[in-house]
Structure formats: C-alpha cells, structure tokens
Enzyme design. Structure first.
Site, PDB file in Angstrom:
ATOM      1  N   ILE A  52       0.857  -1.190   0.000  1.00 45.83           N
ATOM      2  CA  ILE A  52       0.000   0.000   0.000  1.00 45.83           C
ATOM      3  C   ILE A  52       0.894   1.240   0.000  1.00 45.83           C
ATOM      4  O   ILE A  52       1.869   1.309   0.754  1.00 45.83           O
ATOM      5  CB  ILE A  52      -0.927   0.001   1.228  1.00 45.83           C
ATOM      6  CG1 ILE A  52      -1.806  -1.258   1.230  1.00 45.83           C
ATOM      7  CG2 ILE A  52      -1.809   1.249   1.247  1.00 45.83           C
ATOM      8  CD1 ILE A  52      -2.642  -1.425   2.484  1.00 45.83           C
TER       9      ILE A  52
ATOM     10  N   TYR B 130      12.280   5.088  12.110  1.00 41.13           N
ATOM     11  CA  TYR B 130      12.514   6.461  11.655  1.00 41.13           C
ATOM     12  C   TYR B 130      11.217   7.242  11.772  1.00 41.13           C
ATOM     13  O   TYR B 130      10.276   7.021  11.015  1.00 41.13           O
ATOM     14  CB  TYR B 130      12.998   6.481  10.207  1.00 41.13           C
ATOM     15  CG  TYR B 130      14.329   5.801  10.004  1.00 41.13           C
ATOM     16  CD1 TYR B 130      15.507   6.376  10.478  1.00 41.13           C
ATOM     17  CD2 TYR B 130      14.413   4.571   9.352  1.00 41.13           C
ATOM     18  CE1 TYR B 130      16.732   5.753  10.301  1.00 41.13           C
ATOM     19  CE2 TYR B 130      15.628   3.940   9.169  1.00 41.13           C
ATOM     20  CZ  TYR B 130      16.784   4.539   9.640  1.00 41.13           C
ATOM     21  OH  TYR B 130      17.994   3.919   9.468  1.00 41.13           O
TER      22      TYR B 130
ATOM     23  N   SER C 183       1.606  12.041   3.733  1.00 43.94           N
ATOM     24  CA  SER C 183       2.761  11.572   2.977  1.00 43.94           C
ATOM     25  C   SER C 183       2.401  11.376   1.507  1.00 43.94           C
ATOM     26  O   SER C 183       3.200  11.704   0.619  1.00 43.94           O
ATOM     27  CB  SER C 183       3.281  10.262   3.577  1.00 43.94           C
ATOM     28  OG  SER C 183       4.434   9.822   2.894  1.00 43.94           O
TER      29      SER C 183
ATOM     30  N   ARG D  95       8.648  12.673   5.696  1.00 43.92           N
ATOM     31  CA  ARG D  95       8.163  13.877   5.015  1.00 43.92           C
ATOM     32  C   ARG D  95       6.836  14.331   5.610  1.00 43.92           C
ATOM     33  O   ARG D  95       6.568  15.517   5.732  1.00 43.92           O
ATOM     34  CB  ARG D  95       8.026  13.605   3.522  1.00 43.92           C
ATOM     35  CG  ARG D  95       9.346  13.317   2.824  1.00 43.92           C
ATOM     36  CD  ARG D  95       9.141  13.174   1.325  1.00 43.92           C
ATOM     37  NE  ARG D  95      10.365  12.747   0.677  1.00 43.92           N
ATOM     38  CZ  ARG D  95      11.322  13.564   0.259  1.00 43.92           C
ATOM     39  NH1 ARG D  95      11.193  14.865   0.452  1.00 43.92           N
ATOM     40  NH2 ARG D  95      12.401  13.105  -0.336  1.00 43.92           N
TER      41      ARG D  95
ATOM     42  N   HIS E 123       1.181  -1.182  -7.654  1.00 47.82           N
ATOM     43  CA  HIS E 123       0.509  -1.190  -6.347  1.00 47.82           C
ATOM     44  C   HIS E 123      -0.840  -1.923  -6.424  1.00 47.82           C
ATOM     45  O   HIS E 123      -1.890  -1.381  -6.045  1.00 47.82           O
ATOM     46  CB  HIS E 123       0.308   0.234  -5.829  1.00 47.82           C
ATOM     47  CG  HIS E 123       1.550   0.879  -5.323  1.00 47.82           C
ATOM     48  ND1 HIS E 123       2.130   0.532  -4.124  1.00 47.82           N
ATOM     49  CD2 HIS E 123       2.341   1.841  -5.869  1.00 47.82           C
ATOM     50  CE1 HIS E 123       3.223   1.262  -3.942  1.00 47.82           C
ATOM     51  NE2 HIS E 123       3.377   2.054  -4.990  1.00 47.82           N
TER      52      HIS E 123
END
Length: 411
Positions: A94, A319, A193, A323, A150
């Site tokens: 996804i 992490y 994102s 963004r 995808h």
C-alpha cells in the site's frame, strides 16, 4: 647396566603414558564442551550471549487494555512456511506505508540458505528456492509489478496464481500455497505523505485497478487533475477532490471490491458500501499470514520472524522523521483528514489492537517456554549431581586418566 636400561625404558613408558593421558583428557574436555555448552560464546565476555541473541525487542506493556476480542487462533501466527516446497509470500504494498523499506528487507536482509541475488543497477532481485529455480517471494523487488502498479487485494488474489504459472511452468504439478502480507500506517500520516508525494509529481496513473475482469471507466473513476500530473497541488486541493483514491486507501486496497460492484458507486447505497468495505478489509486482514505497522518497526520484525521462522540479519530501525512528519497542519485540517479517512481510521484502530495482542501473546508464550526450559535444565543438573560416582571406590586413580591407560597400568 641392564637394570639402568630397564629402568630407563620404564621411565620412557611412564612418560609416554602420561602424555597420552593428558592429550586424551584435553580431547575429551573439548568434545564435552561442544556437547554441553553449545550456547556459550568464547568471544563474549562474562559468558554473555553474542549480540545476535540479545533481546532487541520492546517489552510488552503490562497495562495494555484490549479493545477487541480475538480468539487464540487469530493470535497464533506460527506457520510452517516451506521455502523448498511450493509456498509463496505475496507482499501487498500500500502506498506510503513504509512498504519500500520493508520490501528491501525481504530481498536484502533475510538470512537465507540461498540469498536473493540483488545486482547493482537492477530494480529486481532474483529470489529462488534453495532446491530449484522458482521464486518464493512475489513483491515489487522480486517479481516487479507483475499484477499492476501497487495492485490491491482484489487484483493480487485473482492475478498472482496465473502469473507464477506462466513464470514457473514446471510447478504446475502441485498447487501453491500463498501467504499474503502487508503493512499499515496511521491514516493521517499516510494521507499527508501521499499528498507530499503527489505534490512532487507522483501519479500512479499506470495502476490498473482491475476488478471483475475489467478496469474502471472514466465515469467510475474520474481524474482529480488535468494534464500529466498534479504536481504543486495544495493540501486543500488534495482534500477537495471527491474521487481522490488517497481517501480510505488502506480499506479499499484490502477489501474485496467485487462485493460492492468494484468502482461503480451506484451499485449499492453509499452507507452500505462503506460498511461492506470495512468489514471485508478487516476479514482479509485477519486472514493474512502477517501484517505489520509502520509505527512499530521492531515489533513488526519480531512478529514476521516468529510467523515465518525466518530471521533478519540487521534489526529494523524506527525512523519517525518522515516527510509527513515535517508538515505543519492545524487541528481543523487534521479533523478534516480524519473525516475523509474515517474507514481507514476504524481499520487502523482495529489492526493496531490485533497487532498489539499478537505481540503480547507471542512474547508471553516465548517467555513461558524459556522458563520451562530453564526449569528442566536446573532439574537435570540437580539429578546429575545426585548420582553416585562409580569410581569413588578406586583410590589412587587419576581423575583425568582414561579407561585404556587404567587397564594398561594394571597389566
């Protein structure tokens, strides 16, 4: 003179026997060490386990409150994945869920008998089984986008078997077993994102969206923009498009779209359509062999390893500076995003609870097994100490003396 020579021979024979006894004892102790202490590490100070065996995973929260009831069969995810047989892992990727990083883990970071062949400059790796030239992994970095860019659950379940049959014709003699896996992410973070990605020029316009044997018509799936891409769009413009596939993307990509007439919004009423999609996504998520959460990398690693009995070479890293994390939005905008992704919000809440319960169940089961093993080892050690020593009634026998030298001495 003869007595001196005889005495000299006796001394030489005794010295030779002593050397043989010492050498035999050393060999015996080395062999005993190999069998009695395989878990010890000579290179680890203080007898500690090497770094690979240290517990790198977070301790379950003892105060975690369950939201949903899941039977044990939904928490037990210990599969007999047969890489040398006909089993295949299928990764449903996804957008903006950390799937690119996880996909690279699958082809570059799993400890395998025959590692995937990843060559510089090539986008795909060759992941063959140890015993034959057939792939055990269906993913972007192994087979490419073979079912479309995808591809979702509806596309993959109808496409993967045929693609692999054409690739590995020799495998037609036995049916394959497919293990579907995926990653989910907090809906607001994922949505932001995706907006940033589209703002930079991404379109995913080559996605097929195949359902019931056909792709959606332009009337069923109108574009949100004119031109080649939507680069430079504002967040408000992104949210205002009613046909934006970013809305509730995770539910749509996990649900069986055939149940709601695919992309034909007039097939059933909107409220019923939404409910069917959500329930289908939950069902398919439960039925998957494994799913992870982007926000819990170490737990995701742990559950994958315990599910498939595969080990990663390097631990996953968390992490949090993405963004989406650098986007400043006000509370009203966040609420608007949550409204647009209401189905995803419900699915993620459900998935997060199932994920945490699975992690707690696995950890508790593992700790219980460790305690049982430790108890058995202590009982075995005590039993050995309680046994009578057979050689206690033979005074003068050197403890390190082997059996043959003892017999020779009696001669």
């Amino acid at each position: 003179m003869r007595r001196r020579r005889a005495g000299g021979r006796t001394m030489v024979e005794r010295a030779s026997k002593f050397v043989l006894v010492v050498a035999g004892s050393v060999c015996f102790m080395l062999i005993l060490y190999q069998y009695a202490g395989p878990g010890l590490s000579l290179g680890a100070p203080g007898g500690r386990a090497p770094p690979d065996d240290l517990d790198l995973f977070p301790t379950p929260d003892p105060h975690y409150e369950k939201k949903y009831y899941f039977p044990v069969r939904e928490l037990e995810r210990s599969l007999r994945f047969d890489m040398k047989g006909d089993d295949v892992i299928v990764f449903l990727h996804i957008q903006k869920t950390g799937g690119t990083t996880f996909g690279r883990h699958l082809v570059q970071n799993v400890r395998l008998e025959v590692p995937c062949d990843c060559r510089p400059g090539q986008k795909k790796c060759t992941c063959y089984r140890p015993n034959r030239r057939e792939t055990w992994l269906f993913s972007r970095f192994s087979t490419g986008w073979s079912c479309g860019l995808h591809a979702d659950w509806t596309e993959l379940t109808n496409c993967v078997p045929g693609v692999l049959d054409r690739r590995d014709s020799a495998a037609l003699r036995t049916p394959r077993k497919f293990y579907y896996i995926t990653l989910l992410r907090d809906p607001v973070s994922r949505y932001l994102s995706e907006w940033r990605h589209v703002q930079r020029g991404a379109t995913w316009k080559t996605s097929l969206h195949m359902c019931d044997g056909r792709t959606p018509t332009p009337e069923e799936l109108p574009p949100c923009y004119e031109g080649t891409d939507w680069s430079g769009c504002t967040l408000q413009e992104f949210m205002d498009c009613p046909y934006n596939l970013a809305n509730n993307r995770q539910v749509r990509m996990l649900a069986d779209l055939s149940l709601v007439g695919c992309y034909n919004l007039s097939f059933i009423p909107e409220g019923k359509r939404a409910q069917l999609l959500l329930e289908s996504a939950k069902k398919n998520l439960r039925g998957m062999a494994f799913f992870g959460l982007t926000e819990f990398q170490r737990k995701t690693q742990y559950l994958f390893e315990r599910t498939f009995n595969l080990k990663f070479i390097r631990p996953f890293m968390q992490y949090n500076s993405t963004r989406a994390g650098g986007v400043e939005v006000d509370e009203d905008t966040i609420r608007r995003i949550e409204e647009l992704n209401d189905l995803d919000m419900q699915l993620y809440d459900y998935a997060k609870d199932l994920f945490q319960q699975r992690y707690q169940y696995k950890r508790q089961l593992e700790r219980r097994e460790q305690r049982l093993r430790s108890r058995e080892e202590r009982l075995l050690h005590r039993a050995k100490e309680a046994l009578p020593r057979e050689d206690a009634d033979e005074p003068g026998r050197v403890p390190t003396e082997d059996y043959m030298s003892h017999i020779i001495e009696k001669w």
